[in-house]
Design an enzyme around this catalytic site. Structure first.
Site: not given
Ligand code: NAP
Ligand code: GLV
Ligand code: GLV
Length: 320
Positions: A157-158, A238, A262, A267, A286, A288-289
């Protein structure tokens, strides 16, 4: 009948819990900026039907095996802080906060890209500290973002929301997932690449994959060596997906040009961490959101998930 008891591990604005407070007795850890101590969390969880928790709370089997616990609602989309195996074993529902934070997090990722490439933090400090004495042609000259190649690892999604922004900057977008996304390739004009190809070719390597056993340490010495010397590495997934010692070495040895971070292995990151002393590292805590709108929406969604489960309905956004 006893009203369900919900423990909230951080002080949240009361209005986000209004609806839930009709149905449950709620208690909150009374601090906005300090995590609940482990012993308090365990003691409260022993009485609780539901926990509303932060990504900084480790939710393991000791907690998930407690007798009344039915649901743990994480105020985050990532859930690597929660032992899903133990949750399944003890029949506890786990929920997260997808979608509501997607655009806000993608904005922050883009801010990190722009800040790292154009040296925004350094430049702002330069002016504020009174160092700006004359205009000069290469003063704080950075590198361009537009028309460059971005490589997104973890195109969910992101990742897709970042890709949209990148296309607006006329960037070429490579992505790497385990599964190809043909719809997105067509709609967004993004190109699937194998992991090695992506890290070798991208000007900006962006990690947005969740932390799993597979992605742990996925960016190490070999990977930084393969990147372009001009590459900027962005991590908003992460911290533990990166070997930080290898990242420091790559930056020191000029194997890559910079990093925008981030998230960190540990942490909050230690203030003496060598990464924080490097001018070519843009470091954020950290966030992001972290817009007010989105953080409130995340808390409200977590509360709504708890309410649904306590009423015997399906959670709105279950992980399991
Ligand atoms: P999401 O929609 O589940 O997207 C995660 C993507 O990663 C999926 O498309 C998945 O595709 C891919 N993935 C999973 N395992 C993988 C691997 N081994 N190699 C390559 N790609 C892989 O989740 P999202 O909502 O976008 O969020 C993603 C992540 O961002 C969260 O889990 C969190 O850790 C992080 N995040 C950080 C912040 C912040 O504040 N910095 C905020 C929000 C989220 P496949 O399954 O096809 O591999
Ligand atoms: C933040 O890092 C989140 O996973 O929502
Ligand atoms: C810079 O401000 C310029 O006018 O080129």
């Amino acid at each position: 009948m006893r009203k369900p008891y919900v423990y909230v591990t951080r002080k949240l604005p009361e209005e986000t819990l209004d609806a839930l407070s009709q149905a449950a007795h709620i208690k909150m850890w009374d601090s906005e900026d300090q995590a609940v101590p482990r012993d308090v969390l365990v003691k409260e969880a022993a009485e609780a039907d539901a926990l509303l928790v932060m990504l900084s709370d480790k939710i393991d089997e000791e907690i998930l095996s407690l007798p009344f616990l039915k649901v743990v609602a994480n105020v985050a989309v990532g859930y690597d802080n929660i032992d899903l195996h133990a949750a399944k074993k003890h029949g506890v529902t786990i929920t997260n906060t997808p979608d509501v934070l997607t655009d806000t997090t993608a904005d922050l990722v883009f801010a990190l890209i722009l800040a790292s490439a154009r040296r925004i933090v350094e430049a702002a400090e330069y002016v504020k500290s009174g160092k700006w004495n004359s205009w000069s042609p290469l003063l704080l000259a950075g590198t361009d973002v537009h028309h460059k190649r971005i490589g997104i690892v973890g195109m969910g999604r992101i990742g897709e929301a970042v890709a949209k922004r990148a296309r607006g900057f006329d960037m070429e977008v490579l992505y790497h997932n385990r599964t190809r996304k043909l719809e997105s390739e067509k709609n967004l004009g993004v190109i699937h690449a194998e992991f090695d190809e992506l890290i070798e070719k991208a000007d900006f390597v962006v990690n947005l994959a969740p932390l799993t056993p597979e992605t742990q340490g996925m960016f190490g010495r070999d990977e930084f060596e393969k990147m372009k010397q001009s590459a900027i590495f962005i991590n908003a997934g992460r911290g533990a997906s990166v070997d930080e010692t290898a990242l420091v070495e790559a930056l020191q040895n000029k194997q890559i040009a910079g990093a925008g971070l981030d998230v960190y292995e540990k942490e909050p990151v230690d203030s003496s961490h060598v990464l924080l002393s490097m001018p070519n590292v843009t470091a954020l805590p950290h966030i992001g959101s972290s817009s007010v709108e989105t953080r409130l929406a995340m808390a409200a969604l977590a509360a709504a998930n708890i309410e649904a489960v306590l009423e015997g309905k399906h959670a709105k956004t279950p992980v399991i």
